[in-house]
Design a protein around this motif. Sequence first.
Motif, PDB file in Angstrom:
ATOM      1  N   SER A  71      -2.291   4.813  -5.189  1.00 41.25           N
ATOM      2  CA  SER A  71      -2.537   5.448  -3.874  1.00 41.25           C
ATOM      3  C   SER A  71      -3.933   4.865  -3.363  1.00 41.25           C
ATOM      4  O   SER A  71      -4.753   4.901  -3.950  1.00 41.25           O
ATOM      5  CB  SER A  71      -2.728   6.960  -4.141  1.00 41.25           C
ATOM      6  N   VAL A  72      -3.909   4.503  -2.156  1.00 43.27           N
ATOM      7  CA  VAL A  72      -4.920   3.961  -1.150  1.00 43.27           C
ATOM      8  C   VAL A  72      -5.840   5.283  -1.123  1.00 43.27           C
ATOM      9  O   VAL A  72      -6.860   5.072  -1.325  1.00 43.27           O
ATOM     10  CB  VAL A  72      -4.462   3.360  -0.026  1.00 43.27           C
ATOM     11  N   GLY A  73      -5.484   6.294  -0.565  1.00 42.04           N
ATOM     12  CA  GLY A  73      -6.504   7.489   0.033  1.00 42.04           C
ATOM     13  C   GLY A  73      -6.637   8.463  -0.848  1.00 42.04           C
ATOM     14  O   GLY A  73      -7.463   9.365  -0.606  1.00 42.04           O
ATOM     15  N   GLY A 125       4.854   4.766   2.313  1.00 41.34           N
ATOM     16  CA  GLY A 125       4.735   6.057   2.620  1.00 41.34           C
ATOM     17  C   GLY A 125       3.642   6.886   2.587  1.00 41.34           C
ATOM     18  O   GLY A 125       2.848   6.450   2.018  1.00 41.34           O
ATOM     19  N   ASP A 126       3.744   8.097   3.268  1.00 43.15           N
ATOM     20  CA  ASP A 126       2.376   9.017   3.308  1.00 43.15           C
ATOM     21  C   ASP A 126       1.056   8.234   3.790  1.00 43.15           C
ATOM     22  O   ASP A 126       0.075   8.421   3.237  1.00 43.15           O
ATOM     23  CB  ASP A 126       2.120   9.609   1.770  1.00 43.15           C
ATOM     24  N   ILE A 127       1.238   7.747   4.980  1.00 47.12           N
ATOM     25  CA  ILE A 127       0.066   7.095   5.571  1.00 47.12           C
ATOM     26  C   ILE A 127      -0.811   8.258   6.186  1.00 47.12           C
ATOM     27  O   ILE A 127      -1.948   8.204   6.098  1.00 47.12           O
ATOM     28  CB  ILE A 127       0.553   6.443   6.956  1.00 47.12           C
ATOM     29  N   VAL A 128       0.085   9.417   6.377  1.00 48.42           N
ATOM     30  CA  VAL A 128      -1.042  10.562   6.909  1.00 48.42           C
ATOM     31  C   VAL A 128      -0.629  11.941   5.880  1.00 48.42           C
ATOM     32  O   VAL A 128      -0.252  11.687   4.967  1.00 48.42           O
ATOM     33  CB  VAL A 128      -0.385  11.060   8.235  1.00 48.42           C
ATOM     34  N   VAL A 164       0.851  -1.105   0.147  1.00 48.07           N
ATOM     35  CA  VAL A 164       0.111   0.204   0.027  1.00 48.07           C
ATOM     36  C   VAL A 164       0.941   1.439   0.143  1.00 48.07           C
ATOM     37  O   VAL A 164       1.964   1.297   0.406  1.00 48.07           O
ATOM     38  CB  VAL A 164      -0.969   0.140   1.311  1.00 48.07           C
ATOM     39  N   SER A 165       0.487   2.272  -0.450  1.00 47.60           N
ATOM     40  CA  SER A 165       1.140   3.731  -0.466  1.00 47.60           C
ATOM     41  C   SER A 165       0.139   4.727  -0.505  1.00 47.60           C
ATOM     42  O   SER A 165      -0.972   4.620  -0.876  1.00 47.60           O
ATOM     43  CB  SER A 165       1.895   3.910  -1.796  1.00 47.60           C
ATOM     44  N   ASP A 166       0.531   5.905  -0.060  1.00 44.77           N
ATOM     45  CA  ASP A 166      -0.120   7.092   0.091  1.00 44.77           C
ATOM     46  C   ASP A 166      -1.669   6.849   0.562  1.00 44.77           C
ATOM     47  O   ASP A 166      -2.447   7.315  -0.302  1.00 44.77           O
ATOM     48  CB  ASP A 166      -0.126   7.650  -1.235  1.00 44.77           C
ATOM     49  N   THR A 167      -1.516   6.338   1.754  1.00 51.44           N
ATOM     50  CA  THR A 167      -2.940   6.413   2.448  1.00 51.44           C
ATOM     51  C   THR A 167      -3.578   7.731   2.689  1.00 51.44           C
ATOM     52  O   THR A 167      -4.788   7.746   2.889  1.00 51.44           O
ATOM     53  CB  THR A 167      -2.843   5.399   3.632  1.00 51.44           C
TER      54      THR A 167
END
Length: 249
Positions: free
Chosen positions: A193-195, A41-44, A6-9
Amino acid sequence: MRVLVVSDTHSNLEALEAVLADAAVANSADGRGFDLIWSLGDIVGYGPNPNECIALIEGYEHVAIPGNHDWGVIGKIDLEDFNPEARQANLWNRQQLTSASRKYLEKLAETRVQENCTLAHGSPRHPIWEYIIQLPAAKASFSFFETPVCLVGHTHLPVIFRLLPSGECQAIVPPEQPVQLSRDERYIINPGSVGQPRDGDPRAAYMFLDTEALTIEHRRVAYNVEQVQQKIRARGLPSRLGIRLQHGW
Ligand code: ZN
């Protein structure tokens, strides 16, 4: 090992939950879900649920690296380096962050080598900030890692870059079917990206990687975008960050 990549949640809890639910029962190969998570990366940043997204990923066996938004939110890079909407949202994310979440993000190493893969948020050359969008950047990046495969995020665009034995580099839009990687080639692969997908498809993007069979499978899953938009409005975050989710840009 079957890895959920996963990435960029981006603090989008509904999207992350949808990905985890889909991945647990994914009707692919032998339908056995996944063994662990690699987060690129970029969970937040951007979205309304930073702590919940970190806690959810932390609940699984996983390996994570930081992205530019993670570092912006904890103050490791200046929020002035972000566009005004990202800056505003990331300042809000920073204010929400619990000390446990902050500690989690602070301890993440910039890059990791796992099995036969290098993990880097942007690129193996400049892990935090470089975008690999075009072929020249992809081609140059192959000199900066030694494993057969490098996994990146950051652009929010799913793609497979392959380096042929001849030195030629090609970009492939990931098909819906699983892809068999060749042991004679090298790859830079972005799961999307996930999110906050930006390829015109609003569904959350993620990928499976089988590290022994060297197969990958890009997948998309719909989630409750309206619920996230409501939260974005309720928290006073820039409305454009909600609108873009329904269009996938
Ligand atoms: Zn991102």
